[in-house]
Design an enzyme around this catalytic site. Structure first.
Site, PDB file in Angstrom:
ATOM      1  N   ASP A 171       0.214   5.351  -0.391  1.00  0.00           N
ATOM      2  CA  ASP A 171       0.019   4.436   0.667  1.00  0.00           C
ATOM      3  C   ASP A 171      -0.698   3.547  -0.247  1.00  0.00           C
ATOM      4  O   ASP A 171      -0.450   3.265  -1.136  1.00  0.00           O
ATOM      5  CB  ASP A 171      -0.823   5.562   1.197  1.00  0.00           C
ATOM      6  CG  ASP A 171      -2.259   5.136   2.239  1.00  0.00           C
ATOM      7  OD1 ASP A 171      -0.875   3.963   3.114  1.00  0.00           O
ATOM      8  OD2 ASP A 171      -2.892   4.990   2.936  1.00  0.00           O
ATOM      9  N   LYS A 172      -0.301   2.791   0.854  1.00  0.00           N
ATOM     10  CA  LYS A 172      -0.357   0.968   0.315  1.00  0.00           C
ATOM     11  C   LYS A 172      -2.142   0.712   0.465  1.00  0.00           C
ATOM     12  O   LYS A 172      -2.957   1.006  -0.451  1.00  0.00           O
ATOM     13  CB  LYS A 172       0.718   0.088   1.377  1.00  0.00           C
ATOM     14  CG  LYS A 172      -0.318  -1.337   0.560  1.00  0.00           C
ATOM     15  CD  LYS A 172       0.786  -2.154   1.352  1.00  0.00           C
ATOM     16  CE  LYS A 172       0.383  -2.466   2.526  1.00  0.00           C
ATOM     17  NZ  LYS A 172      -0.858  -3.080   2.362  1.00  0.00           N
ATOM     18  N   THR A 173      -2.370   0.464   1.825  1.00  0.00           N
ATOM     19  CA  THR A 173      -3.659   0.335   2.207  1.00  0.00           C
ATOM     20  C   THR A 173      -5.164   1.390   1.650  1.00  0.00           C
ATOM     21  O   THR A 173      -4.970   2.219   2.000  1.00  0.00           O
ATOM     22  CB  THR A 173      -4.351  -0.602   3.383  1.00  0.00           C
ATOM     23  OG1 THR A 173      -3.376  -1.192   3.836  1.00  0.00           O
ATOM     24  CG2 THR A 173      -5.428  -0.961   3.880  1.00  0.00           C
ATOM     25  N   PHE A 183      -7.063   1.229  19.040  1.00  0.00           N
ATOM     26  CA  PHE A 183      -6.008   1.072  18.432  1.00  0.00           C
ATOM     27  C   PHE A 183      -5.005   3.070  18.698  1.00  0.00           C
ATOM     28  O   PHE A 183      -5.468   3.334  18.414  1.00  0.00           O
ATOM     29  CB  PHE A 183      -6.561   0.663  17.323  1.00  0.00           C
ATOM     30  CG  PHE A 183      -5.002   0.272  16.376  1.00  0.00           C
ATOM     31  CD1 PHE A 183      -4.333  -0.238  16.693  1.00  0.00           C
ATOM     32  CD2 PHE A 183      -4.765   1.548  15.112  1.00  0.00           C
ATOM     33  CE1 PHE A 183      -2.758  -0.772  15.716  1.00  0.00           C
ATOM     34  CE2 PHE A 183      -3.089   1.473  14.785  1.00  0.00           C
ATOM     35  CZ  PHE A 183      -2.931   0.631  14.762  1.00  0.00           C
ATOM     36  N   ASP A 228       1.579  -0.410   7.154  1.00  0.00           N
ATOM     37  CA  ASP A 228       1.610  -1.977   7.626  1.00  0.00           C
ATOM     38  C   ASP A 228       2.993  -2.666   7.590  1.00  0.00           C
ATOM     39  O   ASP A 228       4.776  -1.506   8.067  1.00  0.00           O
ATOM     40  CB  ASP A 228       1.409  -2.437   5.956  1.00  0.00           C
ATOM     41  CG  ASP A 228       0.303  -3.781   6.235  1.00  0.00           C
ATOM     42  OD1 ASP A 228       0.339  -4.668   6.968  1.00  0.00           O
ATOM     43  OD2 ASP A 228      -0.039  -4.027   5.665  1.00  0.00           O
ATOM     44  N   ASP A 274      -4.909   8.161   0.631  1.00  0.00           N
ATOM     45  CA  ASP A 274      -6.884   7.719   1.444  1.00  0.00           C
ATOM     46  C   ASP A 274      -7.540   9.147   1.439  1.00  0.00           C
ATOM     47  O   ASP A 274      -8.894   9.147   2.056  1.00  0.00           O
ATOM     48  CB  ASP A 274      -7.466   6.219   1.120  1.00  0.00           C
ATOM     49  CG  ASP A 274      -6.652   6.939   3.247  1.00  0.00           C
ATOM     50  OD1 ASP A 274      -5.978   6.856   3.428  1.00  0.00           O
ATOM     51  OD2 ASP A 274      -6.640   5.248   3.236  1.00  0.00           O
ATOM     52  N   GLY A 275      -6.357   9.855   2.725  1.00  0.00           N
ATOM     53  CA  GLY A 275      -6.658  11.179   3.134  1.00  0.00           C
ATOM     54  C   GLY A 275      -7.056  11.101   4.354  1.00  0.00           C
ATOM     55  O   GLY A 275      -7.087  11.897   5.505  1.00  0.00           O
ATOM     56  N   ALA A 276      -6.506  10.059   5.189  1.00  0.00           N
ATOM     57  CA  ALA A 276      -6.920   9.809   6.701  1.00  0.00           C
ATOM     58  C   ALA A 276      -5.411  10.204   7.624  1.00  0.00           C
ATOM     59  O   ALA A 276      -5.908  10.549   7.774  1.00  0.00           O
ATOM     60  CB  ALA A 276      -7.658   7.747   6.885  1.00  0.00           C
ATOM     61  N   ASP A 291      -3.101  10.477   5.647  1.00  0.00           N
ATOM     62  CA  ASP A 291      -1.960  10.858   4.596  1.00  0.00           C
ATOM     63  C   ASP A 291      -2.151  12.753   4.719  1.00  0.00           C
ATOM     64  O   ASP A 291      -1.495  13.164   3.898  1.00  0.00           O
ATOM     65  CB  ASP A 291      -2.656  10.498   3.392  1.00  0.00           C
ATOM     66  CG  ASP A 291      -1.879   9.334   3.382  1.00  0.00           C
ATOM     67  OD1 ASP A 291      -1.154   8.591   4.361  1.00  0.00           O
ATOM     68  OD2 ASP A 291      -3.155   9.139   3.052  1.00  0.00           O
TER      69      ASP A 291
END
Length: 1236
Positions: A502-504, A646, A768, A900-902, A904
């Site tokens: 993941d990026k962010t 969102f 993104d 980050d576990g969100a 993903d």
């Protein structure tokens, strides 16, 4: 059926059961054990095939790669209807009994007459599998699963209109017949049940058989040692399993049963409300609600969410009010999420309710509702959608209770290898019987010795020894902050050859810094500005949008929400105020969130006005005032009337607000620039929009666009609440861009470089912007400076035009900005390097989520080609990340996922090795969780995985050689009617084998990741060659010692009076005497002693030879327990061989031999060790090449699909597609390209 798709029906067969009973008696129960281990045989052996409708027993088989078999019993339930949602008329026609579930469900063919007074009850067949019930459907002639309210395919609007009033008590009890109690029941098995299940493991049954056999041979000490080992293993296993069950039970049960308020309201109450005043004046009648236990909830119930929050006992769709929810239990994301009510009108309301699609309106079981907001006297209400194990939490618990088997080639090969050992044991079994019959050995001895050869060949300590390496690796991972809930996956980490990131928050910093803003004014951009909080911008629509368009809330006085929203709001310097419970109770009508600028820049006229009065004024104006009654008040305080949260699918969010004193409400929108621009009036979007956006994104900035719109003055608060977001988010006016800087973490570039040097491919999967993702990929080293990126831009079919892919090439600009360490990207349309196709790694594909969906649906033949060279996946939805992992696995990549576990969670679960960077213990989505918030944990995990994998190979080879060496010794001794002694077996198995097997697993991982990976298969040429050469070496030297000792001049039939140590060789007879037994075991003789010495050193030799170090593990000399064990054992064995001690000789049942023979044995042992070492070195260096030459495999294609595909594409002159071309989906040849 959703989980088990293959099912067969069976009925009991009496004659088959009688045959099985007779077979069980004759086999001593072994037949029953076999049928227990193989459910397919158990059902087919006792039942006859029949239709599913008439079945009493079902045979189930999963349709995944594991093809597991399960057995299920069919039950019958009495109910006044056939389906859970068929009972709308039950209130007047049937009275269901009050009682527990077990009184409503009867076994097959049991009936309870008189149970239903007004209706003939129907018999409904069902079965339970993995905590899920499946019911018979006469229409489809199959069993089906009832999940919940989604089964009736309700729309969002129909949930409001048809399901918002709650269920009657009768209907609730009827549905409870089908859905059962709303609880996730993790039943902790009793120790007795766990013990029986553990003991019935084939391995322990084999050990029991071995112990009985050894006891019959009077090998009591060794049998006792094995029993002690088994008891320790069983007790440890039971403790671990019991502890896991208890922990899971406590985690689930902590909040599984709560008291809730359930709506039993009368129909028509809400539908009769026709205006806002009536809505406000309507009070909640207490008789419409009742307190109930959460276990009584069923889909369709309406529950009240209390103002102070609760732990959700079910999955429910929010229909009134707003909730702030902590979903860390499910997602690992600690940021609270705002949940709004389901849309009740408009295009979105007409769409079918889907839990994944409408997750922003769904409260999930197990999540914590922190606080609620309610308006106009309405309570916050939600419709129960799913209950029990059908909920998201229930499915998570089911995945833990019933995990898929670990599909790893090592374990499959281990079973094949054991079968080979069983085959070797079978040869020894036949050899022993034939030899014993020829020597007229008693039948009892023949049976015992022939069976004993089987127990020798299959090592009883193998599973424990194999597990040791994984346990040690898990302990080392814990020391570096990586926690593992699935230890068997550690070995899989050693085979990873591709990792998705993941990026962010993973490659880049979690937080964003506001670099600046660029406002749009009269269809052109103003110069960039860095200070958003300056006084001149306070009254601007741009700052008002930044201050209101977010999902922030106050929790215990602190602002909480998405980090991006926090950063944007804090940049404005504004203040957010929410009404207290006292204010809500006092004023009752709408009490929205209000934002205002800080006091030092607010006009003086408004500084002394209390916030509560302003809010009341705002609310009064919003609800009751006509246009002419509005006072002209100039203020900067803004109330947020409605929020559209969102959506990752829509890539935007919006709010409806009203300034104090204003006549109109306004809508503010923020989101992805491309999306926002498409929703704005064309003349308000600057002409340089595309160029400006690309300027920022190719420098790695994250860009967000803002827009606003003034709504019609006739829109009241009540009308706003019922409008769909599609009607609000249109005809907007473009406000400008917010430029956020997302810095790459310090560890990112170095870690990716290390992975690339280790031949591990890396991908970026992000939500993104595409050009931002490409820029970050270049900056962090995923895409090298000289490599091109090809953007595959796909569009779906439209207006009789087929789906198409446009190929855009990008290249580096001639200059780079060294200070900011960014790389510029120009999208060029006309250049093409013919040399590109010759360099397999000189290009990368970049694919957006939209393009990925189109290509997957309309260009399935291109999917594998694209993912083979794709490095950047942008704008990917969570389910698309999971889909991407599955595609990569389909071409034989061993895939790791780091996120980050969100968003993903799905990909983390699906990957061979998922690594979550979330520190929350509640996140159970990933097999591995790192306490460090950067990707430096990935190489550590791969290093430990490689070390654990090599350790597993070493231990397995050692244990296989141990059994074969002992098998050879015993077979040779059987030829003279001898055997190894009880204490010899004990010394070999305990002092040598167990000590060596458990200490050779302690080698730490090598400090660097090397280019090549360890082998994944036990059944591979080099490994088999290594094992076979060592077996032959051991055989040669054992036979040599066995024959040489019989050729010695001092050799004679050993008797208790023999003393070969003190008699000169010249005085001995040169005649060859055949050894004859002096006791019933014939343990003490020269052959036994010689083979004991030689074989003992062979165990140590193969242990040292197989204990590999570099390049995957640290050298064995750094493993001091193993080194110390080897030194001690070598010293002890050399000591008792060269300087015999009578007490030790007596204990080990070895005899004294002349000193010159001892020296000869030492020479044999040294040569044996040297040959073993040289053969292993030769096999490591030239074994693979030699086998390839021997079997003519040099030019054969690779076995893995991605390498095979890469070779095909190298010869494809049309791949990659040329720039500025379009590929259309067409039949029969879908990949025809045409220039633009």
């Amino acid at each position: 059926m959703s989980v088990v798709q293959e099912v067969w029906g069976y009925q009991p067969c009496m004659w088959k059961r009688i045959l099985v009973g007779v077979g069980a008696v004759c086999s001593g129960g072994l037949l029953l054990l076999l049928l227990y281990w193989l459910p397919e045989w158990g059902v087919k052996g006792t039942c006859t095939h029949t239709s599913l409708r008439d079945a009493h027993t079902l045979l189930l088989r999963t349709t995944d790669e594991f093809r597991q078999w399960f057995r299920a019993k069919v039950n019958v339930m009495l109910a006044p209807g056939q389906k859970p949602f068929d009972g709308s008329d039950l209130q007047s026609t049937a009275q269901l009994p009050n009682g527990e579930g077990e009184h409503r469900i009867s076994a097959v063919h049991e009936e309870h007459p008189g149970k239903f007074a007004h209706r003939q009850p129907a018999q409904i067949h069902f079965f339970t599998h993995h905590s899920t019930k499946y019911y018979w459907n006469d229409v489809t002639q199959n069993f089906e699963l009832y999940r919940g309210l989604e089964d009736v395919k309700v729309t969002c609007a129909s949930i409001h209109s048809d399901h918002s009033l709650g269920l009657s008590k009768t209907l609730q009890e009827y549905r409870m017949l089908f859905f059962g109690e709303n609880e996730i029941a993790v039943i902790v098995p009793s120790l007795f049940k766990l013990l029986i299940k553990e003991v019935l493991n084939p391995f322990y049954i084999f050990q029991l058989f071995s112990v009985i056999l050894w006891s019959a041979e009077f090998y009591y000490y060794y049998a006792t040692a094995i029993v002690l080992m088994s008891v320790i293993s069983i007790v440890t296993s039971l403790y671990t399993i019991k502890k896991q069950y208890v922990m899971l039970h406590d985690m689930v049960a902590a909040h599984s049963v709560v008291r809730v308020s359930v709506c039993r309201g009368n129909k028509g109450t809400l539908n009769s409300v026709v205006n806002t005043v009536e809505l406000i004046l309507m009070c909640v009648c207490l008789s419409n609600f009742e307190e109930a236990m959460s276990t009584e909830l069923v889909p369709g119930d309406v529950i009240i969410i209390p103002a102070n929050g609760m732990i959700m006992p079910c999955d429910a769709a929010l229909i009134h009010g707003t909730c702030i929810v902590n979903e860390s239990m499910l997602t690992g994301e600690s940021v609270p999420v705002t949940k709004t009510s389901l849309p009740s009108s408009g295009e979105e309301a007409a769409r079918r309710y889907n839990m994944e699609e409408h997750k922003r309106h769904t409260l999930f079981c197990g999540t914590h509702v922190i606080q609620t907001r309610f308006y106009a006297g309405e309570l916050v209400k939600a419709v129960v959608v799913r209950t029990g194990f059908s909920t998201e939490k229930g499915q998570l618990v089911r995945s833990i209770l019933y995990p898929k088997p670990t599909d790893f080639k090592l374990y499959r090969d281990a079973y094949l290898f054991l079968l080979c050992l069983v085959g070797v044991a079978g040869i020894g079994f036949i050899y022993t019987i034939v030899l014993s019959i020829m020597n007229k050995v008693p039948a009892k001895t023949i049976i015992i010795e022939s069976l004993d050869i089987i127990t020798i060949t299959v090592p009883p300590a193998l599973p424990a020894a194999m597990t040791a390496g994984i346990v040690y690796a898990q302990r080392r991972l814990k020391q570096v902050g990586i926690f593992c809930i699935s230890p068997q996956r550690i070995n899989m980490c050693g085979q990873l050859n591709l990792v998705c990131f993941d990026k962010t928050g993973t490659l880049t910093e979690d937080g964003l810094d506001l670099w600046g803003i660029q406002r749009a004014d009269e269809a052109s951009f103003s110069p960039p500005e860095s200070d958003v909080a300056k006084e001149s911008l306070v009254n601007s629509a741009f700052v008002a949008c930044m201050a209101t368009c977010h999902s922030l809330t106050k929790i215990e006085g602190e602002l909480s929400g998405d980090p991006l929203d926090l950063k944007m709001f804090s940049a404005t310097g504004w203040i957010l105020e929410e009404p207290t419970e006292e204010e809500t109770a006092l004023h009752n009508p709408i009490m929205p969130t209000v934002v205002r600028p800080p006091k030092h820049i607010v006009p003086e006229a408004n500084q002394n006005t209390p916030l509560t009065q302003n809010m009341v004024h705002l609310l009064f104006v919003s609800l009751f005032c006509e246009q002419g009654e509005l006072s002209e008040v100039s203020t900067c305080e803004i109330g947020i009337v409605r929020q559209f949260p969102f959506s990752s699918d829509l890539q935007r969010m919006s709010v409806v607000v009203r300034k104090l004193g204003e006549k109109h409400m306004e809508a503010y929108l923020k989101g992805a620039p491309e999306v926002v621009a498409s929703l704005c009036k064309l003349h308000t979007v600057p002409q340089s929009f595309t160029e400006t956006l690309e300027t920022y994104t190719r420098q790695g900035f994250r860009v967000i666009a803002l827009a606003h719109r003034q709504l019609e003055s006739k829109l009241s608060w009540h009308k706003i609440q019922s409008l769909s977001r599609d009607l609000i988010e249109t005809n907007m006016e473009f406000l400008g861009l917010i430029i956020m800087q997302n810095k790459i973490k310090e560890e990112t570039a170095g870690t990716l470089r290390e992975l690339r040097q280790a031949n591990i491919r890396t991908l970026m999967v992000t939500g993104d912007n595409m050009l931002t993702a490409i820029s970050v990929a270049r900056d962090c080293g995923m895409v090298c400076a000289h490599e091109r990126v090809i953007i595959a831009d796909a569009t779906p079919p439209k207006d009789f035009q087929p789906a198409s892919i446009t190929w855009h090439y990008t290249e580096n600009s001639a200059h780079t900005i060294k200070d900011s360490q960014t790389v510029e990207i120009d999208v060029e349309e006309g250049t093409y390097d013919k040399h590109l196709t010759q360099q397999g790694q000189s290009y990368h594909f970049a694919v957006s989520g939209r393009a990925f969906a189109v290509i997957t649906e309309h260009f399935p033949q291109l999917v594998q080609k694209l993912v083979l060279r794709a490095t950047v996946f942008a704008r990917m939805a969570p389910d698309q990340k999971t889909q991407l992992v599955e595609v990569l696995q389909s071409i034989d990549y061993t895939v790791g996922m780091c996120g980050d576990g969100a968003n993903d969670c799905g990909a983390l679960k699906r990957a061979h090795s998922g690594i979550s960077l979330s520190e929350l213990e509640a996140s159970v989505a990933s097999p591995f969780t790192s306490s460090t918030s950067n990707i430096s944990c990935v190489p550590n995990l791969i290093r430990e995985g490689r070390a654990a994998l090599i350790t597993s190979f070493c231990v397995f080879k050692f244990m296989a050689l141990y059994s074969i060496i002992q098998y050879l010794s015993v077979t040779l001794l059987y030829s003279i009617l001898s055997n190894l002694g009880d204490f010899q077996f004990l010394f070999i198995d305990i002092a040598i084998i167990l000590v060596i097997a458990f200490t050779m697993s302690l080698n730490p991982a090598w400090k660097e990741l090397v280019w090549h990976r360890p082998p994944s298969s036990l059944i591979s040429g080099p490994l088999l060659c290594s094992v076979l050469t060592q077996i032959l070496t051991c055989l040669v030297f054992q036979v040599l010692a066995f024959l040489l000792v019989r050729q010695q001049s001092w050799y004679e039939t050993w008797t208790p009076q023999s003393d070969a140590c003190n008699i000169s060789s010249s005085s001995l007879s040169h005649s060859l005497n055949v050894t004859t037994p002096h006791d019933h075991k014939n343990i003490r003789n020269y052959e036994n002693t010689s083979l004991f010495y030689v074989s003992s050193f062979q165990y140590l030799a193969v242990a040292i030879v197989f204990s590999k170090g570099k390049p995957f593990r640290q050298p064995s000399y750094k493993n001091w327990p193993f080194l110390l064990s080897c030194v001690c054992l070598y010293t002890f064995l050399l000591f008792i061989m060269l300087h015999p001690v009578s007490a030790i000789d007596s204990f080990l049942e070895i005899v004294c031999v002349p000193q010159d023979w001892r020296v000869t044995l030492v020479i044999i042992i040294i040569v044996n060790t040297a040959v073993s070492f040289l053969l292993e070195v030769a096999n490591d260096r030239w074994g693979s090449s030699f086998l390839s030459w021997l079997f003519c495999r040099r030019n054969k294609p690779p076995r893995v699909r991605y390498m095979h595909l890469a070779l095909e594409l190298q010869d494809d002159a049309d791949w990659p597609p040329r720039p500025s071309t379009v590929t259309y989906a067409s039949d029969p040849q879908p990949n025809i390209s045409a220039p633009l």
